[in-house]
Design an enzyme around this catalytic site. Sequence first.
Site, PDB file in Angstrom:
ATOM      1  N   SER A 217       0.830  -1.191   0.000  1.00  0.00           N
ATOM      2  CA  SER A 217       0.000   0.000   0.000  1.00  0.00           C
ATOM      3  C   SER A 217       0.878   1.259   0.000  1.00  0.00           C
ATOM      4  O   SER A 217       1.662   1.446  -0.929  1.00  0.00           O
ATOM      5  CB  SER A 217      -0.968  -0.031   1.184  1.00  0.00           C
ATOM      6  OG  SER A 217      -1.967   0.954   1.048  1.00  0.00           O
ATOM      7  N   GLU A 328      -9.112  -4.865  -4.083  1.00  0.00           N
ATOM      8  CA  GLU A 328      -8.485  -3.789  -3.323  1.00  0.00           C
ATOM      9  C   GLU A 328      -9.488  -2.733  -2.878  1.00  0.00           C
ATOM     10  O   GLU A 328      -9.383  -2.158  -1.795  1.00  0.00           O
ATOM     11  CB  GLU A 328      -7.395  -3.114  -4.180  1.00  0.00           C
ATOM     12  CG  GLU A 328      -6.245  -4.010  -4.603  1.00  0.00           C
ATOM     13  CD  GLU A 328      -5.208  -4.193  -3.513  1.00  0.00           C
ATOM     14  OE1 GLU A 328      -5.419  -3.686  -2.394  1.00  0.00           O
ATOM     15  OE2 GLU A 328      -4.189  -4.850  -3.788  1.00  0.00           O
ATOM     16  N   HIS A 422      -7.924  -5.292   0.548  1.00  0.00           N
ATOM     17  CA  HIS A 422      -6.646  -4.605   0.588  1.00  0.00           C
ATOM     18  C   HIS A 422      -5.827  -5.075   1.791  1.00  0.00           C
ATOM     19  O   HIS A 422      -6.249  -4.910   2.930  1.00  0.00           O
ATOM     20  CB  HIS A 422      -6.916  -3.102   0.682  1.00  0.00           C
ATOM     21  CG  HIS A 422      -5.712  -2.224   0.652  1.00  0.00           C
ATOM     22  ND1 HIS A 422      -4.880  -2.140  -0.432  1.00  0.00           N
ATOM     23  CD2 HIS A 422      -5.217  -1.364   1.578  1.00  0.00           C
ATOM     24  CE1 HIS A 422      -3.924  -1.262  -0.178  1.00  0.00           C
ATOM     25  NE2 HIS A 422      -4.100  -0.787   1.046  1.00  0.00           N
TER      26      HIS A 422
END
Length: 514
Positions: A217, A328, A422
Amino acid sequence: MINVIRTIVVVALAMLTFDAVAAPVIQTQSGQLSGAWDGHVFSFKGIPYAEPPVGPLRWRPPAPPVSWQGVRDATKFGASCEQARRDPTVVIPWTAEYTSTPSFSEDCLFLNIWTPALHPASKLPVVVWIHGGGFDHGSAEVPVFRGNHLAQQGIVVVSINYRLGLFGFLADSLLDAEQGSSGEYGMMDQVAALEWVKANIASFGGDPAQVTIEGQSAGAMAVHHLLAAPSAEGLFARAIAQSNSWADSTLVPRERAEAVGEKLVNLTGATTLEALRAVPADQLLALQADPRLGDHVSFFPVDDGKFIPDGSKERSDVPVLLGSNHDEASAFSPTWQISTTQAYQTLLDQRFAPLSARFAALYPAQDDAAVPSAVRQLLADSASAGVIAWSKARDSRAAPAYGYRYTHAEPGPLAARFATFHSSEVPYVFGTLEYGHRPFTAKDHAISRQLQSYWVNFIRTGNPNGPGLMTWPQLDSGNFMQLGDKQMVTPLLSKAQRDAFSDWLAAGGKIGLF
């Protein structure tokens, strides 16, 4: 009598051996550290890699750590960097093992090490983990980031903290006047941690010439920044970017960042740097979310003109492994909740103009019932299109790059809602499925072993392939590796889809994860 003496000697030697394993002592450039035996590997936690960035050192580049006398205890994590506290009532897919509730402090520039060997001659490959969290929250202490399982496979695992939010990325004219630039303190911390690793990791059995940086991320965005930063050159040999968001890696324009910084400074009432550095951390955290700063304000790495000079490109001599999860957007984007054809058309018109009709044809939804799956596929393909665009922009002579898409939905109470959310791949990569209370099965553990095998191979050699594994082709072949529920080599996107995303990007489109 002789047998009694022999027994006493054996017991004494055993106790000495246990003590040596239980409390290993290592010499670093700053002083000695006492670690612990962590199951099958040694661990050292809460190691300062820079001087505490507090008081007059707030909003300054990291300074080398202060040396200490005697043996410093390194059996506990250091404080996590200051950040806003999460609202526990918000429904999210990340249960306790993805978060942490440690002590928070500006004195937080610590790193942690797990290693199977403690001799410089071991020359083990090293991986340095850069946590995510939008550059405004997160911690190296998060349970699923523990490195003991990966270390058992013959690598040295390092996790780091770095300054977050306004403490790491405030840009302001007062700071510019003092330092010539501002807004990159958190990224400078990461470079300082890598410098510490290069100088000290041999004492922990690691090879400073075989360091892989790995981030997820915001950590993946940081990996891209480090690939372009001159100050990080020579500090790592390979790179992994999970939940890769290359298209979101653009630095915040200096003027925009400083406009927000000026507003924040004005809200504190400080007129000098001395006064600004004296403002309590909790007051600054409250101001960080003040609506008077503007809508959707975030403190991200800033285009300060120095950390990544204008025109700098990512180094192409570093092998890269990167990719994304299928879902995600499920944890963040309201787009994920779209359920009508009208709302879907609005999404296409707003995000994919001027090619919305082309995308509607490629991702059709004839009625409301078909909308959720169309949206899910469009968003997944959009993330993969970002990896493809990154690959196409690389020099034809660049080091190998390997792309993936991860498709396994992590089990749990909200699995149907968030699917392959995610960061859901992280505990599988680290092999930390024992944390938390999810109903993992033999399949989950098999997927975890598979991911770890690919990742460890890449950390060792810059190539994820190895015996007993399906061959993972390089990205320049046009193929990805799909990992998770069904493993296969696939182009993921058709030529028509690739062309549509390419034309949309050329027309000014911007690909993101969410």
